[in-house]
Design a protein around this motif. Structure first.
Motif, mmCIF file in Angstrom:
data_model
loop_
_atom_site.group_PDB
_atom_site.id
_atom_site.type_symbol
_atom_site.label_atom_id
_atom_site.label_comp_id
_atom_site.label_asym_id
_atom_site.label_seq_id
_atom_site.Cartn_x
_atom_site.Cartn_y
_atom_site.Cartn_z
ATOM 1 N N ARG A 726 0.813 -1.212 0.000
ATOM 2 C CA ARG A 726 0.000 0.000 0.000
ATOM 3 C C ARG A 726 0.852 1.270 0.000
ATOM 4 N N ALA A 727 2.012 1.229 0.589
ATOM 5 C CA ALA A 727 2.775 2.450 0.742
ATOM 6 C C ALA A 727 4.251 2.111 0.812
ATOM 7 N N VAL A 728 5.089 3.106 0.561
ATOM 8 C CA VAL A 728 6.517 2.981 0.796
ATOM 9 C C VAL A 728 6.908 4.090 1.759
ATOM 10 N N LEU A 729 7.696 3.742 2.760
ATOM 11 C CA LEU A 729 8.043 4.706 3.796
ATOM 12 C C LEU A 729 9.553 4.758 3.986
ATOM 13 N N PRO A 730 10.102 5.952 4.231
ATOM 14 C CA PRO A 730 11.547 6.103 4.449
ATOM 15 C C PRO A 730 11.926 5.754 5.886
ATOM 16 N N ILE A 731 11.860 4.479 6.251
ATOM 17 C CA ILE A 731 11.971 4.090 7.665
ATOM 18 C C ILE A 731 13.314 4.469 8.267
ATOM 19 N N ARG A 732 14.383 4.573 7.483
ATOM 20 C CA ARG A 732 15.698 4.892 8.046
ATOM 21 C C ARG A 732 15.799 6.361 8.454
ATOM 22 N N TRP A 733 14.859 7.163 8.035
ATOM 23 C CA TRP A 733 14.812 8.574 8.433
ATOM 24 C C TRP A 733 13.673 8.845 9.426
ATOM 25 N N MET A 734 12.834 7.854 9.690
ATOM 26 C CA MET A 734 11.627 8.078 10.481
ATOM 27 C C MET A 734 11.881 7.867 11.970
ATOM 28 N N SER A 735 11.166 8.624 12.781
ATOM 29 C CA SER A 735 11.252 8.474 14.238
ATOM 30 C C SER A 735 10.574 7.181 14.661
ATOM 31 N N TRP A 736 10.882 6.774 15.894
ATOM 32 C CA TRP A 736 10.285 5.520 16.388
ATOM 33 C C TRP A 736 8.770 5.629 16.479
ATOM 34 N N GLU A 737 8.252 6.809 16.868
ATOM 35 C CA GLU A 737 6.796 6.918 17.022
ATOM 36 C C GLU A 737 6.087 6.956 15.664
ATOM 37 N N SER A 738 6.780 7.405 14.623
ATOM 38 C CA SER A 738 6.177 7.375 13.286
ATOM 39 C C SER A 738 6.067 5.942 12.777
ATOM 40 N N ILE A 739 7.086 5.132 13.024
ATOM 41 C CA ILE A 739 7.079 3.748 12.554
ATOM 42 C C ILE A 739 6.104 2.904 13.366
ATOM 43 N N LEU A 740 6.152 3.023 14.684
ATOM 44 C CA LEU A 740 5.348 2.142 15.532
ATOM 45 C C LEU A 740 3.925 2.639 15.744
ATOM 46 N N LEU A 741 3.745 3.953 15.820
ATOM 47 C CA LEU A 741 2.441 4.495 16.190
ATOM 48 C C LEU A 741 1.777 5.291 15.078
ATOM 49 N N GLY A 742 2.479 5.558 14.013
ATOM 50 C CA GLY A 742 1.880 6.337 12.942
ATOM 51 C C GLY A 742 1.778 7.815 13.246
ATOM 52 N N LYS A 743 2.569 8.325 14.198
ATOM 53 C CA LYS A 743 2.520 9.748 14.550
ATOM 54 C C LYS A 743 3.537 10.521 13.712
ATOM 55 N N PHE A 744 3.056 11.421 12.900
ATOM 56 C CA PHE A 744 3.912 12.289 12.106
ATOM 57 C C PHE A 744 3.697 13.717 12.594
ATOM 58 N N THR A 745 4.713 14.311 13.198
ATOM 59 C CA THR A 745 4.618 15.639 13.781
ATOM 60 C C THR A 745 5.863 16.432 13.399
ATOM 61 N N THR A 746 5.879 17.691 13.811
ATOM 62 C CA THR A 746 7.094 18.473 13.636
ATOM 63 C C THR A 746 8.245 17.821 14.379
ATOM 64 N N ALA A 747 7.957 17.188 15.522
ATOM 65 C CA ALA A 747 9.010 16.495 16.280
ATOM 66 C C ALA A 747 9.581 15.328 15.488
ATOM 67 N N SER A 748 8.751 14.644 14.702
ATOM 68 C CA SER A 748 9.292 13.566 13.863
ATOM 69 C C SER A 748 10.090 14.136 12.694
ATOM 70 N N ASP A 749 9.724 15.324 12.213
ATOM 71 C CA ASP A 749 10.558 16.003 11.219
ATOM 72 C C ASP A 749 11.923 16.368 11.806
ATOM 73 N N VAL A 750 11.943 16.739 13.090
ATOM 74 C CA VAL A 750 13.216 17.043 13.763
ATOM 75 C C VAL A 750 14.105 15.800 13.786
ATOM 76 N N TRP A 751 13.500 14.646 14.074
ATOM 77 C CA TRP A 751 14.262 13.381 14.041
ATOM 78 C C TRP A 751 14.880 13.195 12.651
#
Length: 834
Positions: A726-751
């Protein structure tokens, strides 16, 4: 008088009868209540983590029962971050569970407690517990909306378990109560796990990984069950699937002989006890036009006690280069007694693909008949205690099946004759009424009080949101975020205004990703017909290079003639008017649907409002005719990843190689530009979600502008991890909460900025976490979640001073509130190098 189509109709029925029985367990038929509502499951086999009172104990958690106070209720209010409460059922033996039902506490109108969401954990031995997830990786199941309705949910994939736990999930503190039922049939294979090499990828591309395997998957698969036991057989053409909207090869687990010098794949099967085995059936693909064939030989070893038997069983099925259809290959196991079987399957061609492997022992039977099990038979009774479960040989099974088919055909003929000659008009009216009923039932779950009417036939009543396929840690995190749509939902940073999930503008861009995700409130401010950019004549665009393509369109590098005439006064080029300008053109496919076109126009409106020196600007559009285009800046030095990878740091090595160089101060300058652009986006509550060097463009004098072309470029396909097709995700750049919980925030952009900074200091010579596989990267995020100091951080680059590496580490802090803002990062970078 018989009509010509009658024979064809009967032939279709015969094909359905004999073609439909393809696996030992048929998930479409194995859907019988296992005894919570019927009473076959005893009170002592129902337990719970806690109870509010004796009258709300676990034994009262039976579907459609009103005894006690009407349901099981835990002792305390269920909190969003606490998933310690559960209702557990012991089925006494392994069962194939395909469906679950839940209900709240009604108690004759006195109660009004129910669970809006829940998770399921299961175990085959009572010690190792597995979190169920659907084929899209989602764990949270939608529960009840009131206290009295029964809500049934299909488990896709089914589970094989003895113990099952229902775990209520909430997004805010609340009292919950549950009544439950399990549906399925006994797991007569007795298989508790298979160990095999991990599936591989074909260059088509087709992915033959075991995506629902519930054991450990690193380099091989151990201690689990998955697609080889889910009851779904692969199609003849492996590029198609029984499952909707998944990747090519999904139904199969496969390997190439290039990875196995010995010429075979070894799979070990562990069983619940020592059994007398008669046959093993392996469903293989035989699409020889794609260099795929069934195995040419299998060698099986048997272990009955502690040791393996010295003499193996050898079976040669013979090659078939005439019929490309997938098929079951049956291996006669000659009544070997064993608790484990180890088989080596030898390649007959470049690829070998399996979709199902089943075993028949002296007590096995086929769970594919249309008759329900013996009334009142408890689910924990052993099949040898019930004569209806005994099967002496395969010929008897075939004979019984033929007799049942003949009787069924005779009944069908009678019904057809009556229908054609007498009741045709009545049936037509009934069909009209049935259609109306089905239409109404899609908007209501209260059409029928009969549990069985709602189970048969199998209907897709559970359409889950897509979610990243990953191994969640043993202690799941916040349920409210886990229930959200992980690959599409964006939540603004803590401290900024919060917006409900439904209030997020979610655009599917040309590149296949959201360019920027923004709250609806901000989108409202962008409303209006004026988009602030001019229509540009297509004839003035000259194609130079295709930069990439996505699901909905392509990105081209073009030269634009006379662009200066169409720009407003806020933007100007530092080149003569007669000179062409390098631009990137996002082009929507002419066959795109209405939703894609609307999203494209919304993206134009959003991009037209982004005005920052470090953000790629929208220059003009072509929207008066198809294909729709948006024209954006493009920098003459290309993207930052390619730019840095072709440069070297200043020093003696660069002098010897005569390579172009970039100084440390230039690197810091470029990093500060990226931080400045992200500071601007975060001030608008925009979330980028794909910040990386591949999405930064380099201009004159090391000027950086942030873009979003990376995902569409084949050059960077290795930077993205495919999630269930369904999707492709840049997991090596993503925060732990984006991968595990689906939370995309400015804080995950900081990561992601921290990872981007790491790329810059390494001159983009290495992919982040290059020593880890994609699966290990995901597992590492679980270590960040557990925070037991076992997580792996990206190492400090050689050129990186401690002060700059400290900024990276602060970007990767577990707690999102402890990460710095882009304003702080930008200020720190400027202070280091004013």
């Amino acid at each position: 008088m018989k009509h010509p189509w009658d024979a064809h109709f009967l032939l279709l029925i015969l094909l359905h009868l004999f073609g439909g029985v393809t696996s030992q367990v048929n998930p479409g038929v194995c859907r019988y209540p296992l005894g919570m509502s019927g009473g076959q499951i005893q009170d002592e086999d129902i337990s719970a983590s806690s109870q509010w009172s004796e009258s709300t104990a676990a034994r009262y958690g039976r579907l459609d029962f009103e005894e006690g106070d009407g349901a099981w209720c835990p002792e305390v209010t269920v909190e969003p971050d606490s998933q310690k409460e559960f209702l557990q059922i012991d089925l006494r033996s392994l069962h194939f569970v395909t469906l679950v039902g839940t209900q709240g506490r009604h108690a004759g109108g006195i109660g009004n407690e129910f669970s809006q969401m829940y998770k399921i954990k299961y175990s085959r031995d009572g010690s190792r517990w597995i979190s169920w997830r659907n084929r899209q990786g989602q764990q949270v199941i939608e529960g009840n909306r009131n206290a009295y309705d029964i809500v049934l949910k299909d488990l896709e994939p089914p589970i094989i378990a003895r113990f099952v736990r229902f775990m209520p999930v909430t997004d805010h503190p609340m009292n919950v109560c549950m009544r439950v039922e399990l549906y399925g049939c006994e797991w007569l294979d007795g298989l508790v796990s298979y160990n095999a090499p991990a599936g591989e990828q074909m260059s088509l591309p087709a992915y033959f990984n075991d995506s629902v395997y519930d054991g450990a998957v690193i380099h091989s698969m151990t201690e689990g069950l998955g697609q080889l036991t889910d009851g779904v057989c692969g199609l003849d053409d492996f590029s198609h699937s029984h499952v909707y909207n998944v990747w090519p090869g999904y139904d199969y687990v496969g390997w190439t002989n290039e990875s196995f010098p010995a010429g075979f794949v070894e799979i070990m099967f562990e069983f619940d006890r020592t059994r007398n085995f008669t046959t093993m059936k392996v469903h293989c693909n035989n699409m020889f036009s794609q260099h795929t064939k069934a195995f040419r030989q299998v060698v099986c070893y048997f272990r009955s006690e502690a040791d393996w038997e010295p003499t193996p069983l050898v079976f040669n099925p013979g090659e078939d280069e005439q019929n490309p259809r997938a098929r079951f290959v049956t291996i006669d196991l000659l009544h070997h007694m064993a608790s484990a079987i180890k088989c080596r399957f030898y390649f007959a061609d470049a690829w070998m693909l399996f979709s199902e492997i089943t075993f028949q022992s002296d007590t096995a039977m086929y769970n594919t008949t249309l008759a329900p099990p013996k009334s009142g038979l408890p689910p924990n009774i052993q099949p040898e205690d019930d004569p209806t479960h005994k099967v002496d040989d395969s010929n008897t099974r075939i004979l019984i099946g033929c007799l049942v088919a003949i009787i069924f055909i005779l009944v069908v003929i009678i019904v057809i004759i009556l229908w054609r000659q007498v009741w045709q008009k009545i049936v037509e009216k009934s069909e009209t009424l049935a259609y109306t009923h089905n239409q109404a039932s899609t908007s209501s779950e209260q059409e029928s009080n009969s549990t069985y009417e709602r189970i048969f036939p199998l209907v897709p009543d559970y359409q889950e949101p897509s979610h990243i396929m990953c191994k969640l840690p043993e202690e799941p995190a916040s349920s409210s975020t886990a229930a959200s749509k992980a690959t599409t939902t964006t939540i603004v940073q803590e401290g900024a205004p919060h917006y409900a999930e439904a209030d997020i503008v979610d655009l599917q861009g040309v590149t296949g990703s959201n360019t920027y995700a923004i709250p609806t409130l901000v989108m409202d401010l962008l409303s209006g017909k004026d988009i602030g950019v001019e229509e540009f004549p297509r004839k003035l665009l000259t194609f130079k290079e295709k930069l990439g393509e996505g699901q909905f369109g392509e990105v081209h590098l073009c030269e634009a003639k006379g662009m200066q005439e169409f720009m407003n006064t806020e933007f100007s080029f530092d080149i003569p008017e007669e000179q062409t300008v390098l631009v990137a053109v996002k082009m929507l496919r002419s066959d795109a649907d209405k939703n894609a076109r609307l999203d494209f126009l919304k993206e134009i409106k959003i991009m037209s409002r982004l005005k920052d020196p470090n953000i790629i600007r929208l220059l003009a559009v072509c929207i008066y005719s198809d294909p729709l285009c948006m024209i954006t800046e493009y920098m003459e030095n290309g993207d930052l990843n390619q730019f840095l990878s072709h440069h070297e740091p200043e020093g003696q090595l660069a002098l010897l190689s005569n390579a172009p160089t970039v100084s440390f101060n230039d690197l810091s300058y470029m990093a500060a530009h990226i931080a400045s652009g992200m500071k601007y986006l975060s001030s608008l509550n925009f979330v980028h979600r794909d910040l990386a060097t591949r999405n930064c463009l380099v201009g004159k004098n090391f000027t950086i502008k942030i873009a979003d072309f990376g995902m569409s470029r084949n050059l960077y396909s290795g930077d993205y991890y495919r999630i269930q097709g369904r999707a492709v995700l840049p997991i090596r750049w993503m925060s732990w909460e984006s991968i595990l919980l689906g939370k995309f925030t400015t804080a995950s952009d900081v990561w992601a900025f921290g990872v981007t900074l790491w790329e810059i200091l390494n001159f983009c010579k290495e992919q982040p976490y290059s020593q880890l596989s994609d699966e290990q990267v995901i597992e590492n995020t679980g270590e960040f979640f557990r925070d037991k100091k076992r997580q792996i951080y990206l190492p400090q680059p050689e050129l990186c001073p401690d002060s700059l590496y400290w900024i990276m580490l602060s970007c990767w802090r577990r707690n999102t509130k402890e990460r710095p803002s882009f304003q702080e990062i930008h200020r720190a970078l400027l202070e280091m190098h004013p």
